[in-house]
Write an enzyme that holds these catalytic residues in place. Structure first.
Site, PDB file in Angstrom:
ATOM      1  N   TYR A   1       0.615  -1.986 -12.301  1.00 12.93           N
ATOM      2  CA  TYR A   1      -0.775  -2.070 -12.771  1.00 12.93           C
ATOM      3  C   TYR A   1      -0.897  -1.479 -14.189  1.00 12.93           C
ATOM      4  CZ  TYR A   1      -1.181  -2.862  -7.782  1.00 12.93           C
ATOM      5  OH  TYR A   1      -0.995  -3.349  -6.510  1.00 12.93           O
TER       6      TYR A   1
ATOM      7  N   GLY B   1       0.761  -1.246   0.000  1.00  8.48           N
ATOM      8  CA  GLY B   1       0.000   0.000   0.000  1.00  8.48           C
ATOM      9  C   GLY B   1       0.788   1.290   0.000  1.00  8.48           C
TER      10      GLY B   1
ATOM     11  N   GLU C   1       3.919  -6.743   1.711  1.00  4.79           N
ATOM     12  CA  GLU C   1       3.442  -7.085   0.359  1.00  4.79           C
ATOM     13  C   GLU C   1       3.441  -5.843  -0.543  1.00  4.79           C
ATOM     14  OE1 GLU C   1      -0.513  -8.551   1.046  1.00  4.79           O
ATOM     15  OE2 GLU C   1       0.163 -10.206   2.307  1.00  4.79           O
ATOM     16  N   PRO C   2       4.561  -5.169  -0.681  1.00  9.46           N
ATOM     17  CA  PRO C   2       4.550  -3.975  -1.528  1.00  9.46           C
ATOM     18  C   PRO C   2       4.427  -4.360  -3.002  1.00  9.46           C
ATOM     19  CG  PRO C   2       6.797  -4.476  -0.897  1.00  9.46           C
ATOM     20  CD  PRO C   2       5.925  -5.465  -0.178  1.00  9.46           C
ATOM     21  N   GLY C   3       3.664  -3.592  -3.726  1.00 12.28           N
ATOM     22  CA  GLY C   3       3.543  -3.804  -5.163  1.00 12.28           C
ATOM     23  C   GLY C   3       4.014  -2.544  -5.869  1.00 12.28           C
ATOM     24  N   ARG C   4       3.111  -1.561  -5.904  1.00 14.58           N
ATOM     25  CA  ARG C   4       3.358  -0.308  -6.614  1.00 14.58           C
ATOM     26  C   ARG C   4       4.696   0.337  -6.242  1.00 14.58           C
ATOM     27  NH1 ARG C   4      -1.143   2.728  -8.090  1.00 14.58           N
ATOM     28  NH2 ARG C   4      -2.252   1.697  -6.397  1.00 14.58           N
TER      29      ARG C   4
ATOM     30  N   CYS D   1     -12.731   2.461 -29.565  1.00 11.24           N
ATOM     31  CA  CYS D   1     -14.011   3.125 -29.825  1.00 11.24           C
ATOM     32  C   CYS D   1     -14.815   3.343 -28.561  1.00 11.24           C
ATOM     33  CB  CYS D   1     -14.784   2.309 -30.846  1.00 11.24           C
ATOM     34  SG  CYS D   1     -13.811   2.118 -32.335  1.00 11.24           S
ATOM     35  N   GLU D   2     -14.284   4.134 -27.678  1.00  7.92           N
ATOM     36  CA  GLU D   2     -14.994   4.525 -26.457  1.00  7.92           C
ATOM     37  C   GLU D   2     -14.504   5.909 -26.067  1.00  7.92           C
ATOM     38  OE1 GLU D   2     -15.945   2.230 -23.313  1.00  7.92           O
ATOM     39  OE2 GLU D   2     -15.526   0.286 -24.228  1.00  7.92           O
TER      40      GLU D   2
ATOM     41  N   ARG E   1      -5.383   2.516 -16.313  1.00  7.07           N
ATOM     42  CA  ARG E   1      -5.559   3.307 -15.099  1.00  7.07           C
ATOM     43  C   ARG E   1      -6.229   4.672 -15.322  1.00  7.07           C
ATOM     44  NH1 ARG E   1      -2.058   4.850 -11.958  1.00  7.07           N
ATOM     45  NH2 ARG E   1      -3.036   4.117 -10.051  1.00  7.07           N
TER      46      ARG E   1
END
Ligand code: LLP
Length: 417
Positions: free
Chosen positions: A371, A239, A273-276, A342-343, A312
């Site tokens: 991510y 986090g 549990e670091p990710g980012r 196409c959005e 993101r």
């Protein structure tokens, strides 16, 4: 700090000009800096050097085998949330004893796979999951190491989609009910209670919510002791945020000092549990400008990357810095950078002041290591981007660009057609 810097007017990844990578690999492309990955891991590891700890990298942030292997070589483990992630981690050579398994929906075959692999522990997220892991372990004649993921009801003050530790969240077991569930687990023949776990959210920019969480969990741990349940591991989840634009999250060293001070009397082995934090600023995504277009009210820069490549901005309204790969344009415009999908939600930057990009210019989207690729898809039948790792003056394709043939792999026409 990361290793995506200009030399003169050219953006470099370490010692390699980004334009040279695109010339060889094409665009869009994700580029990771090996030195930055190592540096971020080391910063986190050193922050806890004074206490027993394991960094279980949360691989959902970026699960490329080369990224995983970089951290495993440094002594890291992983936090997984699926059998697929376990397969990837094992393919990259993880030590099973450094694997923790989180997630609210573990399936029987995934639990079996993890037990047969001999992972360290399951972070159990519901009462029913406790029973299920006990049953599966019993069937295999194994003991499952478990921690309960406790939902501490702490507000991490971040984006609602990535807030996980509030009562209304689907994650974990509410702190008031945790003691009783630990007592129930203690009676199960095939479980071994070894830890307590929490994860309150992502992209946190303050230490205080982590400390509030630890304080709440300490009370629970006291209660467990009184009930004769002793633990070995305290998993604080991930986090810790990063700087995308002007956020000023604590550095790993500050985070470490505060957490070590709050946990040192517990005598438990810490898990993180670091990710980012490890990968976010170690990667960029580079796209090419296909067209520019002046609308009545807006300017558009149309690039060859889209929301399927970097979800993101569309999904959370997230900000990714935009930089010219060659900085020779003085003039700036205010524009949206959009993809071919196409959005209307297909944008990578909105109402942003940026260099007046023109056709064929290369554009770097910063802080895209976390991510980014892992959330990419094939929407609009777009083959997924290539991934490249740079080390010093060399670069390596660590995932080939998908081919159109990959798009139909596994599809079958039924006989009646
Ligand atoms: N542990 C657990 C149990 C998690 O669910 C997560 C992230 C982490 C660790 C790692 O969190 P981090 O250190 O990366 O903040 N897709 C979103 C982020 C979703 C986070 C999901 N869980 C985004 O792009 O911002």
């Amino acid at each position: 700090m990361h290793h995506f810097q200009y030399k003169g007017n050219e953006l470099y990844a370490e010692e390699v000009a980004v334009k040279d990578i695109v010339a060889s690999v094409g665009s869009p492309v994700y580029i990771y800096s090996h030195a930055t990955l190592e540096r971020h891991y080391t910063a986190m590891d050193e922050a806890f050097a004074s206490v027993p700890h394991t960094i279980c990298y949360s691989m959902k942030a970026n699960s490329n085998l080369a990224v995983l292997k970089t951290f495993f070589n440094q002594g890291g483990g992983v936090d997984i949330v699926s059998g697929g992630e376990l397969f990837r981690a094992l393919s990259a050579g993880v030590d099973p004893k450094k694997v923790v398994y989180s997630g609210v929906g573990k399936k029987d075959d995934e639990i079996e796979y993890a037990l047969n692999t001999g992972i360290l522990l399951f972070n159990v997220e519901s009462e029913e999951e406790l029973d299920r892991i006990d049953q599966v372990a019993g069937r295999l004649g194994k003991k499952a190491g478990i921690a309960i993921r406790v939902n501490p009801d702490v507000d991490p003050e971040t984006h609602p989609y990535i807030t996980t530790g509030l009562k209304k969240a689907k994650f974990g077991i509410n702190i008031e009910r945790s003691l009783e569930q630990y007592k129930r687990a203690a009676k199960m023949a095939n479980l071994e209670i070894i830890g307590v776990d929490c994860h309150i959210g992502s992209q946190l920019t303050k230490v205080a919510p982590f400390i509030d969480t630890i304080k709440k969990l300490k009370r629970l741990i006291e209660g467990l002791k009184e009930a004769g349940i002793t633990l070995q591991y305290f998993d604080l989840g991930g986090g810790l945020g990063i700087t995308y634009s002007d956020e000023a999250p604590p550095l790993p060293a500050e985070y470490g000092t505060a957490i070590v001070a709050e946990t040192k009397n517990m005598g438990l082995h810490l898990l993180f549990e670091p990710g980012r934090n490890l990968v976010g600023n170690a990667g960029i995504m580079v796209a090419k400008c296909l067209y520019t277009k002046k609308g009545d009210e807006k300017n558009f820069v149309i690039v060859d990357a889209a929301m399927n490549d970097l979800a993101r901005p569309s999904l959370y309204g997230s900000y990714h810095g935009v930089q010219a790969v060659r900085k020779d344009q003085q003039e700036t415009i205010v524009a949206d950078i959009v993809g071919p999908i196409c959005e209307s939600g297909d944008f990578l930057a909105k109402d942003r002041e940026m260099p007046a990009f023109k056709q064929d210019d290369l554009i770097a989207f910063m802080s895209a290591g976390a991510y980014g690729f892992t959330m990419s898809s094939n929407y609009n039948s777009r083959p997924r981007a290539a991934e490249v790792m740079v080390k010093g003056d060399s670069f390596f394709v660590v995932r080939e660009r998908e081919k159109v043939e990959d798009l139909v792999r596994g599809e079958k026409l039924p006989s009646f057609l």
